[in-house]
Design an enzyme around this catalytic site. Structure first.
Site, mmCIF file in Angstrom:
data_model
loop_
_atom_site.group_PDB
_atom_site.id
_atom_site.type_symbol
_atom_site.label_atom_id
_atom_site.label_comp_id
_atom_site.label_asym_id
_atom_site.label_seq_id
_atom_site.Cartn_x
_atom_site.Cartn_y
_atom_site.Cartn_z
ATOM 1 N N PRO A 1 3.179 4.427 -0.942
ATOM 2 C CA PRO A 1 2.904 5.463 0.060
ATOM 3 C C PRO A 1 1.424 5.775 0.276
ATOM 4 C CG PRO A 1 3.611 6.489 -1.998
ATOM 5 C CD PRO A 1 3.702 5.002 -2.220
ATOM 6 N N GLY A 2 0.530 5.138 -0.457
ATOM 7 C CA GLY A 2 -0.877 5.311 -0.109
ATOM 8 C C GLY A 2 -1.753 5.917 -1.194
ATOM 9 N N CYS B 1 3.197 -1.133 -12.545
ATOM 10 C CA CYS B 1 3.512 0.007 -13.414
ATOM 11 C C CYS B 1 4.639 -0.412 -14.364
ATOM 12 C CB CYS B 1 3.860 1.244 -12.601
ATOM 13 S SG CYS B 1 5.216 1.000 -11.470
ATOM 14 N N ASP C 1 -1.060 -4.097 -5.579
ATOM 15 C CA ASP C 1 -0.342 -3.163 -6.462
ATOM 16 C C ASP C 1 1.121 -3.575 -6.335
ATOM 17 O OD1 ASP C 1 0.037 -1.004 -8.163
ATOM 18 O OD2 ASP C 1 0.218 0.442 -6.519
ATOM 19 N N ALA D 1 0.770 -1.247 0.000
ATOM 20 C CA ALA D 1 0.000 0.000 0.000
ATOM 21 C C ALA D 1 0.802 1.298 0.000
ATOM 22 C CB ALA D 1 -0.957 -0.010 1.183
ATOM 23 N N ARG E 1 8.369 2.892 4.952
ATOM 24 C CA ARG E 1 7.285 3.199 4.008
ATOM 25 C C ARG E 1 5.926 3.045 4.694
ATOM 26 N NH1 ARG E 1 8.385 3.494 -1.432
ATOM 27 N NH2 ARG E 1 6.462 2.468 -2.059
HETATM 28 N N1 SAM Z 1 0.050 0.996 -3.885
HETATM 29 C C1 SAM Z 1 1.056 2.016 -3.643
HETATM 30 C C2 SAM Z 1 0.469 3.363 -3.984
HETATM 31 O O1 SAM Z 1 -0.479 3.445 -4.771
HETATM 32 O O2 SAM Z 1 0.948 4.364 -3.433
HETATM 33 C C3 SAM Z 1 2.337 1.705 -4.392
HETATM 34 C C4 SAM Z 1 2.869 0.345 -4.075
HETATM 35 S S1 SAM Z 1 4.421 -0.037 -4.786
HETATM 36 C C5 SAM Z 1 4.031 -0.260 -6.438
HETATM 37 C C6 SAM Z 1 4.700 -1.649 -4.221
HETATM 38 C C7 SAM Z 1 4.921 -1.791 -2.725
HETATM 39 O O3 SAM Z 1 5.117 -3.188 -2.442
HETATM 40 C C8 SAM Z 1 6.136 -1.069 -2.198
HETATM 41 O O4 SAM Z 1 5.754 -0.164 -1.195
HETATM 42 C C9 SAM Z 1 7.021 -2.187 -1.640
HETATM 43 O O5 SAM Z 1 7.685 -1.824 -0.454
HETATM 44 C C10 SAM Z 1 6.043 -3.302 -1.382
HETATM 45 N N2 SAM Z 1 6.670 -4.650 -1.402
HETATM 46 C C11 SAM Z 1 7.937 -4.977 -1.726
HETATM 47 N N3 SAM Z 1 8.142 -6.293 -1.592
HETATM 48 C C12 SAM Z 1 6.987 -6.837 -1.158
HETATM 49 C C13 SAM Z 1 6.566 -8.142 -0.818
HETATM 50 N N4 SAM Z 1 7.391 -9.168 -0.903
HETATM 51 N N5 SAM Z 1 5.296 -8.317 -0.397
HETATM 52 C C14 SAM Z 1 4.444 -7.271 -0.317
HETATM 53 N N6 SAM Z 1 4.795 -6.007 -0.642
HETATM 54 C C15 SAM Z 1 6.037 -5.778 -1.044
#
Ligand code: SAM
Length: 442
Positions: free
Chosen positions: A109-110, A227, A174, A107, A135
Site C-alpha cells: 500500500p505504499g 517480511c 519488496d 509498492a 491495491r
Molecule cells: N512495499 C509495500 C509497502 O511497503 O507498503 C508492501 C508490498 S507487499 C510485501 C508485496 C506486493 O507485491 C503486494 O502488494 C502484492 O500485490 C505484490 N505482488 C504480488 N505478486 C506479484 C508479482 N508477481 N509481481 C510483482 N508484485 C507482486
C-alpha cells in the site's frame, strides 16, 4: 497470539535455532505501534524515535488513526518500524542527494514508497508499481496524500518494464513472501502459511528479480526485502542473484548496536522481534556491476498544457511541469523527466503519469483532490478555509459545511494542513472530498 502451527514452528526452528524460545516469548508481547512523519507536512512531533529512521516514531498506544484529521492530510504514515530499515539501506547506496530515477516494483500500500520518496532528492523521479488493481488504487491514494510531486503510479506486471532496459538507478523489490514476520500482528499470516506457500513465493520472487534485473542501470542498486524468515526467500535468493547476474553484495554497517543483525553468511539485514522493537523483516542491497553516472537534467520537451485550464494559476512553477491527459484527468509531472515518462507511458500505461491536477469534461475543469494535498499547489492562489477538529471530521465524512457567502472552490485546511476542496453554494460549502476516502466510522 495463538500457538504456532507445528509445521510453521518447525520452519521457524530451522531459521531461529536456539533463539526460538526468545522469539516465541516476543510473540506474546503486544506489537509496537509506530508511524513515520512526513517532514514536508509538519504538525508537531510526538512519540519516541525509531533508532534507524530519522522520522520514525513509536507511540505508547494505538490511537484511532481514522479520527485524526492529520492522518488523512498525509502528516504521517502508519508503518511497522522494522520496515523503516530502508533508510540506512538507501543511505548505503550513496544516492542520497543525487538526481535519479527509482522503481518500487511491489509498492502497495505504499509504506516503503512514501519512505523512499522522502529519502530521494526532490528532483528525482519515483515510479511506484503494483500488480493488483485494487491495491494500486490504495497505493495511489497514499502517495497523493504524501504530497510529493515527482511520482508516477503504474499497475503493471513486472515484464511490462522490460522495454526499459538499463533505465533505473535504483529498484526496490519488496517481494510478495510467505509473511512469517507478520504472525504477531496478523492472524491471517499464520493461517495462510504452508510449506507449499514458501516454495511458491521463492519461485515467484526469482521470476520477479530475473525479469526486472535488466532494467537496472550499470552501477545501479537493487534493494530486496521480505517480511519472512525463510532463508530460501532471503539470503539464498541473494546468493542466487550473485551467481546468475552481474551483481555484487553491499554490506550495511553501523546498525549492530541498534538491534538489526546480519543475515546468514553475512548477507543483508534481519530484524527479529526478540532483538528489535518491531516485526520480522529481511533487507539486502545489491549493486549491478559497471560504472554509474549521475543523470543530468535534460531540457523539457513540452507536452500540451491545458491552457484554458483555470487550474494552471494554482500551481507552483507551472513552467517546470509537463501535462498529460488520461481519461479526462490532467496529470502534471516534472518536465525535466518528460522523455523518461514518455517511454514509461509507452511501456506500461501508468494509471497516474504524474500528479492529477484537474479533472472534468470539455472545458468544465475543476481542481483534482490530489492537487489539494500536493506540494504542487500554490496555497496563496486559493481561498483557504481553516477547519476546527469537529468541522474537519464532518468534512472528512463528506458533509457539506455551513457558510455565510460561499462561492467558487476553496481549500479546506485541517490543523494547518491542506486537505481538500469544497465548492461554495451561497450559504454552504459543498463537499469535494472523494467518496472512497470518506470516514465511515461514527
Ligand atoms: N512495499 C509495500 C509497502 O511497503 O507498503 C508492501 C508490498 S507487499 C510485501 C508485496 C506486493 O507485491 C503486494 O502488494 C502484492 O500485490 C505484490 N505482488 C504480488 N505478486 C506479484 C508479482 N508477481 N509481481 C510483482 N508484485 C507482486
Amino acid at each position: 497470539m495463538p500457538l504456532l502451527k507445528p509445521d510453521l514452528r518447525a520452519a521457524l526452528h530451522r531459521s531461529m535455532g536456539a533463539d526460538l524460545g526468545m522469539f516465541e516469548h516476543a510473540l506474546e508481547q503486544p506489537p509496537p505501534v509506530s508511524i513515520r512523519l512526513n517532514a514536508s507536512k509538519p504538525t508537531g512531533d510526538q512519540g519516541e524515535p525509531v533508532p534507524w529512521c530519522a522520522t520514525g516514531r513509536y507511540l505508547t498506544e494505538r490511537p484511532v488513526f481514522t479520527l485524526d484529521p492529520c492522518f488523512h492530510a498525509g502528516a504521517y504514515y502508519v508503518q511497522e518500524s522494522s520496515s523503516m530499515i530502508l533508510e540506512p539501506v538507501f543511505k548505503a547506496t550513496g544516492l542520497s542527494g543525487k538526481r535519479m530515477v527509482a522503481l518500487d516494483l511491489c509498492a502497495a500500500p505504499g509504506g516503503k514508497s512514501t519512505h523512499l520518496r522522502s529519502l530521494m532528492s526532490d528532483d528525482s523521479l519515483l515510479v511506484c508499481n503494483e500488480v493488483e488493481p485494487k491495491r494500486a488504487h490504495v497505493l495511489q491514494e497514499n502517495l497523493w496524500k504524501w504530497g510529493h510531486p515527482n511520482v508516477v503510479v503504474c499497475n503493471a506486471q513486472p515484464d511490462r518494464f522490460t522495454h526499459l532496459q538499463e533505465a533505473f538507478d535504483l529498484i526496490l523489490v519488496d517481494a510478495p513472501c510467505s509473511g512469517e514476520g507478520l504472525i504477531r500482528k496478523d492472524a491471517y499470516a499464520m493461517e495462510q502459511w504452508t510449506p507449499a506457500l514458501v516454495r511458491e513465493c521463492e519461485l515467484r520472487q526469482q521470476r520477479i528479480i530475473d525479469t526486472i534485473w535488466p532494467t537496472l542501470r550499470p552501477g545501479g542498486f537493487l534493494i530486496y526485502s521480505t517480511c519472512t524468515y525463510e532463508a530460501c526467500e532471503n539470503e539464498e535468493q541473494i546468493e542466487r542473484i550473485l551467481s546468475d547476474h552481474d551483481a555484487e553484495h553491499v554490506a550495511i554497517s553501523g546498525l549492530e548496536e541498534l538491534g538489526p543483525v546480519r543475515g546468514k553468511n553475512g548477507i543483508g539485514l534481519r530484524c527479529l522481534p526478540h532483538l528489535v522493537r518491531g516485526e520480522g523483516q529481511f533487507m539486502a542491497l545489491l549493486r549491478k556491476e559497471g560504472e554509474w553516472n549521475e543523470r543530468t537534467a535534460v531540457n523539457a520537451t513540452h507536452a500540451p498544457k491545458p491552457v484554458d485550464d483555470p487550474v494552471l494559476p494554482l500551481l507552483v512553477r507551472p513552467d517546470e511541469l509537463d501535462f498529460r491527459l488520461r481519461r479526462e484527468v490532467w496529470f502534471a509531472a516534472p518536465a525535466s523527466h518528460s522523455a523518461f515518462i514518455d517511454r514509461l507511458v509507452h511501456a506500461t500505461d501508468p494509471i497516474a503519469p504524474g500528479v492529477p491536477v484537474a479533472e472534468g469534461k470539455a472545458k468544465q475543469w475543476r481542481p483534482h483532490p490530489a492537487l489539494a494535498l500536493s506540494r504542487l499547489l500554490d496555497t496563496s492562489s486559493v481561498p483557504v478555509i481553516p477547519l476546527n477538529t469537529q468541522d474537519a471530521l464532518r468534512y472528512l465524512r463528506g458533509e457539506a459545511l455551513r457558510a455565510s457567502q460561499a462561492t467558487g472552490f476553496a481549500l479546506m485546511t485541517l490543523s494547518g494542513l491542506a486537505a481538500g476542496w469544497a465548492k461554495g453554494a451561497g450559504n454552504r460549502w459543498n463537499n469535494h472530498w472523494p467518496d472512497p476516502w470518506r470516514i465511515r466510522m461514527r
